[in-house]
Each structure stands twice: as C-alpha cells, then as structure tokens.
Design a protein around this motif. Structure first.
Motif, mmCIF file in Angstrom:
data_model
loop_
_atom_site.group_PDB
_atom_site.id
_atom_site.type_symbol
_atom_site.label_atom_id
_atom_site.label_comp_id
_atom_site.label_asym_id
_atom_site.label_seq_id
_atom_site.Cartn_x
_atom_site.Cartn_y
_atom_site.Cartn_z
ATOM 1 N N SER A 189 -6.623 3.095 7.701
ATOM 2 C CA SER A 189 -7.725 2.240 8.157
ATOM 3 C C SER A 189 -7.351 0.759 7.984
ATOM 4 C CB SER A 189 -8.987 2.633 7.375
ATOM 5 O OG SER A 189 -9.737 1.519 7.037
ATOM 6 N N TRP A 190 -6.693 0.432 6.849
ATOM 7 C CA TRP A 190 -6.257 -0.948 6.639
ATOM 8 C C TRP A 190 -5.244 -1.349 7.714
ATOM 9 C CZ3 TRP A 190 -1.813 -3.661 6.094
ATOM 10 C CH2 TRP A 190 -1.946 -4.982 5.675
ATOM 11 N N ARG A 229 0.824 -1.213 0.000
ATOM 12 C CA ARG A 229 0.000 0.000 0.000
ATOM 13 C C ARG A 229 0.860 1.266 0.000
ATOM 14 N NH1 ARG A 229 -2.790 -3.977 1.661
ATOM 15 N NH2 ARG A 229 -5.012 -4.100 1.160
ATOM 16 N N LYS A 248 -6.931 -1.995 11.008
ATOM 17 C CA LYS A 248 -7.656 -3.283 10.967
ATOM 18 C C LYS A 248 -6.666 -4.439 11.098
ATOM 19 C CE LYS A 248 -11.553 -2.076 8.102
ATOM 20 N NZ LYS A 248 -11.801 -1.916 6.683
#
Ligand code: COA
Length: 381
Positions: free
Chosen positions: A290-291, A271, A294
C-alpha cells in the motif's frame, strides 16, 4: 594452495631466542619481556591466519560445488520438463502427476535464486572491460543492502549538486547576462557525463549482485551519458543559445524529480529490510504494497511531466534544426536522443505499473519478505 605460505620460521626462532634475564639493564629486560609476550600473541595470530586461509580454500571449493550443483539441477530440470512435454495422450491421473512434478520443479527453480544470492557471479562484458577480472560479488544480503543504500545516497548527493548548479545557471541568467559564460554550462554538462557514466558502472555491480533493475534504466543512463557529452561539445552559437535556458530548466527539473525518486526508493528499501526482520504477518507485506502504490501515485505526475518535457525538448530541437541559422550536427542528434528518452521512459514506466498491478501476489509476498532478510533462514509462506 600452500596454506603455510607467509610463515617465517627464521624470524620465529630469532624471537624465541630472546632471553630477557640475560641482560643486566632492567629497561632492556622489560622491553625484551614485552617482545616475548608479543611473540606469544603473534604465534596465535599466525595460527588464526593459517586457519583463515584454509577456510577460504574450503569456501572456494564449496562455492564451485554449489555452482556446478545448481547448473546440474537446472540441466536435469530442463530435461525432465522436455520429457514431460513429450508424453503422448496423458490420462487425467497422469496429468495430475505431471502438474505436481512441474510445480515441484518451478518451486525448486525459484530457490536457486536464493542460493545464488550467496554465491559469486560473473562480471559481464561491461564490468570486465572497465574493472578487469576483479571479483565484485557481495556474498550476503546485508552487504547488498548497504551497497544499494550507498548507490541511492550517491544519486541523491549528485542530484542536489545538479539542482544547485542548474539553479545558479538558470536564475543568474535572469539577473545578469550569463550567456557569455559557456564554460559555466560546461561544468554542469561535464558533471552530468561523469554522473551517468558512474551510474552505469554502479548499476552493473548491482545487477551482478541480484538487483532486478529493468534493462531500459541501464540503457537510459548510457543514452543520458551520450546526451550530456554531445551537449558538452555543442559549440556556442545561435542554436545553443536558443535552447540553453530551456535545457537549464530541464536539468533543474530532472534533478528535483531524482530527489523525489530517492525518497521513494529509500522508503521501499527501508520497508523491505523491516519485512525481512519481522515475524510472519501478512498485513506487513500488504502495508508495504500500500505504501509503494501511494508512493508511485505521488511520483507519477512528476515523472509524466518530465517525460513530456523530454518530448518538448525533442520538438524544440527539431524546429531549431529546420532553422537555416542552425549549422551544428548536435541539434538533430539531440532531438532524436530526447525523443528516444521520452519513448523509452514512458513505455517502461507504464510496463512497470502494469506488472505491479498484475503480479502473482503469493510469489511476490515471499520475494519481498526474503529480499533483505539478513539471517540465512527463509520465511516460508
Ligand atoms: N534507476 C535505477 N534503478 C531502478 C530504477 C531506476 N530508474 N527504477 C527501479 N529501479 C530498481 C529498483 O530499486 C529495484 O532494485 P532492486 O531489485 O535492487 O531492489 C529494481 O529496479 C526493480 O524495481 P521495480 O519494482 O521495477 O520498480 P520500483 O518500484 O523500484 O520503481 C519507478 C518504479 C517507476 C518509481 C522507478 O522505476 C522510477 O523512478 N522510474 C523513473 C525513472 C526515470 O524516468 N528517470 C528519468 C527521468 S527523472
């Protein structure tokens, strides 16, 4: 440096002297003609090579200039900061100018890290001892990215091997009595010694090249090397056999968690690379964050279990040490090591989480976008 070094005029003249038309044999003529053509290519290659060496010399001079320029800037910034702090009773207007100057200097200091990404770095004591004075600086972000990817893949491959071996040793023990096969355990323990040792070297190389691995994870791999080495030389006997199965399960579980960690780190890496390539869209950074959160939320229960397993190992070893049948020095030492690993891992992971939740978002966004940005232009926020 003499840039013409390596050119060989005698050889050049000898080749230039060849005249294919002087031979009557057409086969010889054709071979000599080939040689003449090759000679022309060689001349070009020789020029390119000389040009390349000249450019290398120029690069070295520029590198030195940039490094001393950065050192000079840092020194002057430090002095200016000291001078600002020494100003007595500044007025409101003065304070405004002072804050402006300080912000400007902080901004400039942050850009030095980006400059340094493309400059050679010193190896540090550990790498100097192991590798000597060899230059291991990776001078562009693409190479750094590829090296990091390779490091993660190395960890994954070795984690699978550890997983397989520990599975065989743990489960086979329930089918046949494997306890007499101390040597089979030694293979796994030796593999672990080598694995953690290699990690320490690879991680030092990553750090030299700008990685922000926390000091504890490095120390953790040194301590783990010692832990595996002490287990390797732990003689077979009552205490070893009492701890063997539990330790087998522990290695198996850690290898499994390492595989999970790989998928988290790979996801982050991939990413970050995408962030460096896309257009300036804040949503992308937020998507990454956010990834990441998580991923962390998923990993955390597995990590916590691993840490409490380490604490349980420390307690179990401590109880073994209290047993009169236990005579080996390895038992109390390993108990302390497992306790240290538990404390270090727990506190560092909690610190990392706290840091991630309280970081200055503006700085972080810029950092994430530029981390694996392969072309030299920076994204400005
Ligand atoms: N080993 C090696 N490198 C690590 C690392 C670890 N355990 N944890 C983080 N890093 C690296 C990251 O890849 C990153 O490198 P980069 O600067 O080259 O990109 C750098 O350190 C900064 O990472 P950070 O942002 O602090 O954390 P993260 O989001 O990458 O990972 C955790 C956070 C908690 C998931 C990670 O630290 C972790 O897995 N910790 C547990 C390790 C452990 O306990 N092992 C023993 C039991 S299995």
């Amino acid at each position: 440096m003499d840039t013409t070094e390596g050119s060989n005029p005698t050889e050049k003249d000898a080749v230039a002297d060849i005249k294919p038309e002087e031979s009557d044999n057409p086969l010889i003529q054709s071979v000599l003609q080939d040689l003449v053509d090759l000679d022309k290519d060689y001349m070009e290659l020789e020029l390119d090579n000389e040009n390349y060496k000249k450019k290398l010399d120029e690069v070295k001079v520029l590198q030195k200039k940039c490094l001393s320029g950065i050192a000079h800037q840092r020194y002057r910034i430090k002095k200016i900061n000291e001078a600002l702090k020494a100003i007595p009773n500044p007025s409101t207007e003065d304070k405004k100018h002072m804050t402006e100057a300080q912000n400007r200097m902080t901004k400039r200091k942050n850009t030095f890290r980006d400059f340094e990404d493309h400059l050679p770095h010193k190896n540090g004591i550990y790498l100097n001892i192991i590798l000597g004075q060899v230059n291991i600086s990776l001078l562009n972000k693409e190479d750094k990215y590829l090296y990091k990817q390779d490091y993660e893949r190395f960890k994954l491959t070795l984690s699978y091997i550890q997983l397989g071996l520990s599975m065989i040793l743990v489960f086979a023990n329930y089918i046949v009595n494997f306890t007499s096969l101390r040597w089979a355990d030694s293979v796994l323990h030796f593999l672990l010694v080598w694995y953690y040792c290699t990690l320490t070297i690879r991680e030092q190389i990553l750090i030299v090249n700008g990685s922000r691995i926390k000091g504890w994870w490095l120390l953790h791999h040194f301590v783990s090397t010692a832990c595996s080495a002490i287990t390797l030389i732990w003689p077979d006997g009552y205490s070893y056999q009492s701890f063997r199965t539990q330790y087998g399960w522990f290695i198996l579980y850690i290898a499994f968690v390492q595989v999970l960690q790989y998928y988290y780190q790979r996801g982050c890496l991939y990413r970050l690379k995408c962030l460096g390539q896309r257009h300036d869209m804040d949503i992308t950074v937020e998507g990454f964050m956010s990834w990441m959160f998580k991923g962390l939320a998923f990993l955390l229960p597995f990590l916590s279990f691993a840490y409490f397993f380490q604490l349980y190992n420390a307690i179990k070893l401590y109880h073994l040490y209290q047993d009169p049948r236990c005579t080996e020095w390895q038992v109390p030492v390993l108990s302390i090591i497992h306790l240290v690993l538990f404390l270090g891992n727990m506190t560092t992971t909690l610190k990392v989480l706290k840091q991630k939740f309280t970081e200055d978002m503006r700085n972080k966004k810029k950092f994430y976008k530029n981390k694996y940005r392969f072309n030299n232009k920076q994204k400005v926020l």
